[in-house]
Design a protein around this motif. Sequence first.
Motif, mmCIF file in Angstrom:
data_model
loop_
_atom_site.group_PDB
_atom_site.id
_atom_site.type_symbol
_atom_site.label_atom_id
_atom_site.label_comp_id
_atom_site.label_asym_id
_atom_site.label_seq_id
_atom_site.Cartn_x
_atom_site.Cartn_y
_atom_site.Cartn_z
ATOM 1 N N VAL A 7 4.193 13.743 11.313
ATOM 2 C CA VAL A 7 2.887 14.389 11.208
ATOM 3 C C VAL A 7 2.366 14.217 9.784
ATOM 4 O O VAL A 7 3.085 14.471 8.816
ATOM 5 C CB VAL A 7 2.961 15.884 11.560
ATOM 6 C CG1 VAL A 7 1.604 16.548 11.357
ATOM 7 C CG2 VAL A 7 3.419 16.065 13.007
ATOM 8 N N ALA A 8 1.122 13.781 9.664
ATOM 9 C CA ALA A 8 0.512 13.531 8.362
ATOM 10 C C ALA A 8 -0.539 14.596 8.053
ATOM 11 O O ALA A 8 -1.420 14.867 8.877
ATOM 12 C CB ALA A 8 -0.129 12.148 8.340
ATOM 13 N N LEU A 9 -0.422 15.213 6.871
ATOM 14 C CA LEU A 9 -1.370 16.226 6.409
ATOM 15 C C LEU A 9 -2.079 15.711 5.158
ATOM 16 O O LEU A 9 -1.502 14.960 4.378
ATOM 17 C CB LEU A 9 -0.655 17.527 6.074
ATOM 18 C CG LEU A 9 0.318 18.104 7.108
ATOM 19 C CD1 LEU A 9 0.889 19.430 6.614
ATOM 20 C CD2 LEU A 9 -0.351 18.272 8.453
ATOM 21 N N GLY A 10 -3.306 16.152 4.953
ATOM 22 C CA GLY A 10 -3.988 15.762 3.730
ATOM 23 C C GLY A 10 -5.474 15.583 3.887
ATOM 24 O O GLY A 10 -6.112 16.208 4.743
ATOM 25 N N ASP A 11 -6.025 14.707 3.045
ATOM 26 C CA ASP A 11 -7.468 14.495 2.984
ATOM 27 C C ASP A 11 -7.838 13.086 3.444
ATOM 28 O O ASP A 11 -7.128 12.477 4.239
ATOM 29 C CB ASP A 11 -7.972 14.793 1.570
ATOM 30 C CG ASP A 11 -7.203 14.010 0.498
ATOM 31 O OD1 ASP A 11 -6.704 12.915 0.813
ATOM 32 O OD2 ASP A 11 -7.111 14.491 -0.652
ATOM 33 N N SER A 12 -8.946 12.571 2.909
ATOM 34 C CA SER A 12 -9.461 11.283 3.383
ATOM 35 C C SER A 12 -8.500 10.126 3.148
ATOM 36 O O SER A 12 -8.501 9.155 3.906
ATOM 37 C CB SER A 12 -10.797 10.983 2.700
ATOM 38 O OG SER A 12 -10.662 11.036 1.282
ATOM 39 N N LEU A 13 -7.672 10.201 2.096
ATOM 40 C CA LEU A 13 -6.713 9.126 1.853
ATOM 41 C C LEU A 13 -5.784 8.953 3.044
ATOM 42 O O LEU A 13 -5.541 7.840 3.507
ATOM 43 C CB LEU A 13 -5.900 9.435 0.597
ATOM 44 C CG LEU A 13 -4.764 8.445 0.300
ATOM 45 C CD1 LEU A 13 -5.336 7.091 -0.100
ATOM 46 C CD2 LEU A 13 -3.846 8.981 -0.779
ATOM 47 N N THR A 14 -5.257 10.067 3.553
ATOM 48 C CA THR A 14 -4.338 10.006 4.691
ATOM 49 C C THR A 14 -5.084 9.850 6.012
ATOM 50 O O THR A 14 -4.561 9.261 6.953
ATOM 51 C CB THR A 14 -3.444 11.256 4.713
ATOM 52 O OG1 THR A 14 -2.718 11.326 3.479
ATOM 53 C CG2 THR A 14 -2.466 11.225 5.863
ATOM 54 N N GLU A 15 -6.315 10.353 6.073
ATOM 55 C CA GLU A 15 -7.118 10.119 7.278
ATOM 56 C C GLU A 15 -7.307 8.620 7.489
ATOM 57 O O GLU A 15 -7.431 8.160 8.622
ATOM 58 C CB GLU A 15 -8.469 10.808 7.148
ATOM 59 C CG GLU A 15 -9.329 10.706 8.396
ATOM 60 C CD GLU A 15 -10.707 11.298 8.197
ATOM 61 O OE1 GLU A 15 -11.342 11.679 9.208
ATOM 62 O OE2 GLU A 15 -11.181 11.364 7.050
ATOM 63 N N GLY A 16 -7.322 7.869 6.374
ATOM 64 C CA GLY A 16 -7.418 6.422 6.479
ATOM 65 C C GLY A 16 -8.710 5.831 5.975
ATOM 66 O O GLY A 16 -8.974 4.638 6.191
ATOM 67 N N VAL A 17 -9.530 6.634 5.294
ATOM 68 C CA VAL A 17 -10.814 6.128 4.805
ATOM 69 C C VAL A 17 -10.591 4.889 3.942
ATOM 70 O O VAL A 17 -9.733 4.865 3.055
ATOM 71 C CB VAL A 17 -11.554 7.223 4.001
ATOM 72 C CG1 VAL A 17 -12.795 6.637 3.332
ATOM 73 C CG2 VAL A 17 -11.942 8.366 4.920
ATOM 74 N N GLY A 18 -11.363 3.854 4.230
ATOM 75 C CA GLY A 18 -11.227 2.578 3.540
ATOM 76 C C GLY A 18 -10.543 1.523 4.388
ATOM 77 O O GLY A 18 -10.606 0.336 4.072
ATOM 78 N N ASP A 19 -9.898 1.939 5.476
ATOM 79 C CA ASP A 19 -9.186 1.014 6.364
ATOM 80 C C ASP A 19 -9.701 1.227 7.784
ATOM 81 O O ASP A 19 -9.112 1.967 8.565
ATOM 82 C CB ASP A 19 -7.679 1.260 6.274
ATOM 83 C CG ASP A 19 -6.881 0.347 7.203
ATOM 84 O OD1 ASP A 19 -7.351 -0.784 7.466
ATOM 85 O OD2 ASP A 19 -5.796 0.761 7.662
ATOM 86 N N ARG A 20 -10.823 0.588 8.084
ATOM 87 C CA ARG A 20 -11.470 0.787 9.387
ATOM 88 C C ARG A 20 -11.020 -0.275 10.380
ATOM 89 O O ARG A 20 -11.068 -1.469 10.084
ATOM 90 C CB ARG A 20 -12.992 0.767 9.243
ATOM 91 C CG ARG A 20 -13.747 1.097 10.529
ATOM 92 C CD ARG A 20 -15.227 1.200 10.291
ATOM 93 N NE ARG A 20 -15.595 2.384 9.551
ATOM 94 C CZ ARG A 20 -15.739 3.599 10.083
ATOM 95 N NH1 ARG A 20 -15.544 3.778 11.386
ATOM 96 N NH2 ARG A 20 -16.096 4.627 9.339
ATOM 97 N N VAL A 21 -10.594 0.171 11.556
ATOM 98 C CA VAL A 21 -10.158 -0.719 12.623
ATOM 99 C C VAL A 21 -10.812 -0.252 13.926
ATOM 100 O O VAL A 21 -10.658 0.916 14.304
ATOM 101 C CB VAL A 21 -8.615 -0.713 12.774
ATOM 102 C CG1 VAL A 21 -8.197 -1.590 13.939
ATOM 103 C CG2 VAL A 21 -7.960 -1.183 11.480
ATOM 104 N N ASP A 22 -11.528 -1.159 14.566
ATOM 105 C CA ASP A 22 -12.203 -0.832 15.837
ATOM 106 C C ASP A 22 -13.080 0.407 15.710
ATOM 107 O O ASP A 22 -13.107 1.278 16.588
ATOM 108 C CB ASP A 22 -11.175 -0.641 16.954
ATOM 109 C CG ASP A 22 -10.392 -1.904 17.245
ATOM 110 O OD1 ASP A 22 -10.960 -2.997 17.064
ATOM 111 O OD2 ASP A 22 -9.211 -1.793 17.633
ATOM 112 N N GLY A 23 -13.785 0.516 14.596
ATOM 113 C CA GLY A 23 -14.726 1.606 14.412
ATOM 114 C C GLY A 23 -14.113 2.929 14.017
ATOM 115 O O GLY A 23 -14.818 3.940 13.943
ATOM 116 N N ARG A 24 -12.792 2.942 13.744
ATOM 117 C CA ARG A 24 -12.125 4.190 13.376
ATOM 118 C C ARG A 24 -11.269 3.953 12.136
ATOM 119 O O ARG A 24 -10.831 2.836 11.863
ATOM 120 C CB ARG A 24 -11.247 4.702 14.518
ATOM 121 C CG ARG A 24 -12.009 4.948 15.818
ATOM 122 C CD ARG A 24 -11.083 5.422 16.917
ATOM 123 N NE ARG A 24 -10.466 6.703 16.586
ATOM 124 C CZ ARG A 24 -9.587 7.335 17.373
ATOM 125 N NH1 ARG A 24 -9.214 6.773 18.507
ATOM 126 N NH2 ARG A 24 -9.100 8.486 17.017
#
Length: 283
Positions: A7-24
Amino acid sequence: MRSPRFVALGDSLTEGVGDRVDGRWRGWAALLAPSLSPGPVRFTNLAVSGAQTHDVLERQLPAALALRPELVSVVVGVNDTLRRAFDIREVAARLDRVYAACTAQGAVLLTACLPDPGTMLGLPGALARPLARRQRAVNTVVHVLSERYGAVHLHAGEGEWVGDRTMWSADRLHPGEPGHRQLAVRFHRLLAERGLATGPAPSPEPDTPAPTVRASLWWLATAGTGWVARRCTDLLPQLLALAADEMRHRARGTSIRLDLLASAAVSAALAALSTGEQRPGAA
């Protein structure tokens, strides 16, 4: 045999912002998850863009504990430094409670320290230095608490990758796909050294080309402008005051006092935790 739960907790860095794949957004945690085991891994990403330490403690942590994961990543703190009400004592107390709750369930913690946003954004020195001082304070707390709770800790706040523009997205604050892959590779290496990752390492090679200069400028002119505006509404008046104070001290040759005050605040924050009063279940 039960599939491991990450399980990953955190902010935009862990959400994955900057690494978009198939619109997500995908991100380093999603890239890391399959490498934890040769078999299937149950992965849940609870990170949310803009999250601060209080969001992780109050919203994300309860959901994470309900999943009873074997591995929990907690990477947060940059957004706290970008707020007017930044208080390192409160940040330390929240992180201590999050780490304690996760390890009390037997989960392995995954943590990281991060570069300061002022440097990454290329702000002028008088504006960047106060933000750098705040991020150093957060990183120091994360270092100490990571050791205290036996976390697998990644020193991501410095090194060649920080200055490598190919690793970062147009906003200069979030990694691009190469940067997210670099984080996943480095986390996997640390976990494998402790026997906690037994699957093949994530690939460091990106699947998509880096954003063009045109795309980067378009982001800065549209979404980037909104990002700056939202944070300036809260932080800018105080940041300007901090910058003015910074310049006064530099003119007098007394800048060391600001560093000493910041160090004293970190020491006080950690000392407040040493008695265990902040930890659930402490005697």
